[in-house]
Design a protein around this motif. Structure first.
Motif: not given
Length: 349
Positions: A330-342
């Motif tokens: 689950y946390q891997f998915w969250v980081y992959k989904k949101f961990a990009t420059p805003m």
């Protein structure tokens, strides 16, 4: 301490497995929640306007609550696998742990309450709640683990004779300062990943300035540890364990190398390696104790005299093998989904 007969028992092997998992859970918590604690602590230094403050909050917003799952897991493992150690922690370290929990609660509330009223004063109050709720946990965690590494004065029943002010000794405070600087570095590196423009440039500059301070503090803390604690005893007994020190040393070198090359993800990953290596260095050093006693080692709470029954440890191991991979996925998915420059359109007020 653990006897020769105990080391050959099923109970010892299960308790050792759970001791390793206990240490890994704390290391993962420091690695993940460390960056949002660090980013929050840096807000008054890096944020020049409302857009910057909102960007810092948004940079950690999708992650902070998931990161604290690992704190709950570490506390749950302590309670279920080593209940006597858990009882001591929530008696002898009661005030410190209550302050930690209160600070984390206030920080969590600040994410939601800050924007509920269209008032500059209201936002400033919750901004400072967020800043203090980020800084205090970093400091308190360092003080707590500094005292555990040094050893806590336990009586014959295994309960601490040190109050809150007894924990604020030189070595404990040194651990607190080190944790704060570690998390500031980790948070600055995270902001170089998630933000853009001037804020990103300031975060990069801040990380560059913090790095030499972190190097000096790491060396000084290791030297202080050799003098003030018995943490190196296991390493001198089994020199191969010194390999663990390659993790924090390598992490320190690589985070600066990648930061200079503007490979921010790799620099942050190197900081993760440094944090995990530092935590594991301490955990391995206190084995087989969960809470060492100082100055009476015979009163230490070890993996044997503070652990649950064999059946409990076996059931817990099955549950952990099922649910821990689920949380990781689950946390891997969250980081992959949101961990990009805003982008500017991603920042919500």
């Amino acid at each position: 301490m653990v006897t020769l007969m105990e080391t050959g028992s099923l109970h010892f092997y299960l308790a050792t497995i759970w001791f390793v998992l206990w240490g890994v859970l704390w290391a993962v918590y420091f690695m993940l929640d460390g960056f949002d604690l660090g980013a929050g602590s840096l807000m008054p230094v890096l944020a020049k306007n409302e857009a910057d403050r909102r960007a810092i909050l948004n940079a950690t917003g999708p992650f902070w609550d998931g990161n604290e799952v690992w704190l709950i897991a570490a506390g749950g493992v302590t309670f279920a696998a080593f209940p006597y150690a858990y009882a001591q922690m929530f008696s002898g370290l009661y005030m410190a742990l209550m302050l930690l929990l209160f600070a984390l609660i206030v920080r969590g509330v600040s994410f939601e309450f800050r924007s509920k009223v269209a008032s500059e004063t209201w936002r400033k109050v919750w901004d400072w709640c967020h800043i203090l709720g980020s800084f205090l946990p970093a400091l308190l965690l360092g003080v707590a683990f500094g005292n555990i590494f040094q050893g806590i004065p336990l009586d014959e029943t295994g309960f601490s004779q040190a109050g809150l002010f007894g924990l604020l000794n030189p070595y404990g405070l040194a651990g607190g300062v080190l944790f704060v600087v570690i998390f500031l570095m980790h948070g600055a590196l995270w902001l170089t990943i998630r933000t853009t423009g001037d804020l990103k440039a300031r975060a990069e500059s801040m990380a560059t300035r913090i790095w030499p301070v972190l190097v000096v503090l790491t060396v000084l803390f290791l030297a202080y540890t050799a003098v003030a604690t018995q943490l190196f005893s296991n390493y001198f007994l089994y020199p191969v364990l010194f390999v663990i020190l390659l993790l924090p040393v390598g992490g320190l070198v690589l985070m600066r190398t990648y930061l200079g090359a503007k490979k921010y993800w790799m620099a942050w990953a190197s900081s993760c390696v440094y944090i995990v290596g530092t935590a594991l260095f301490g955990v391995v050093g206190i084995f087989p104790a969960i809470i060492p006693s100082n100055p009476n080692p015979g009163n230490s709470l070890t993996i044997m005299n503070s652990s649950s029954s064999v059946l409990t440890l076996e059931i817990m191991l099955v549950v952990a093998l099922i649910f821990v991979p689920t949380v990781i996925a689950y946390q891997f998915w969250v980081y992959k989904k949101f961990a990009t420059p805003m982008a500017e359109t991603d920042i919500h007020y």
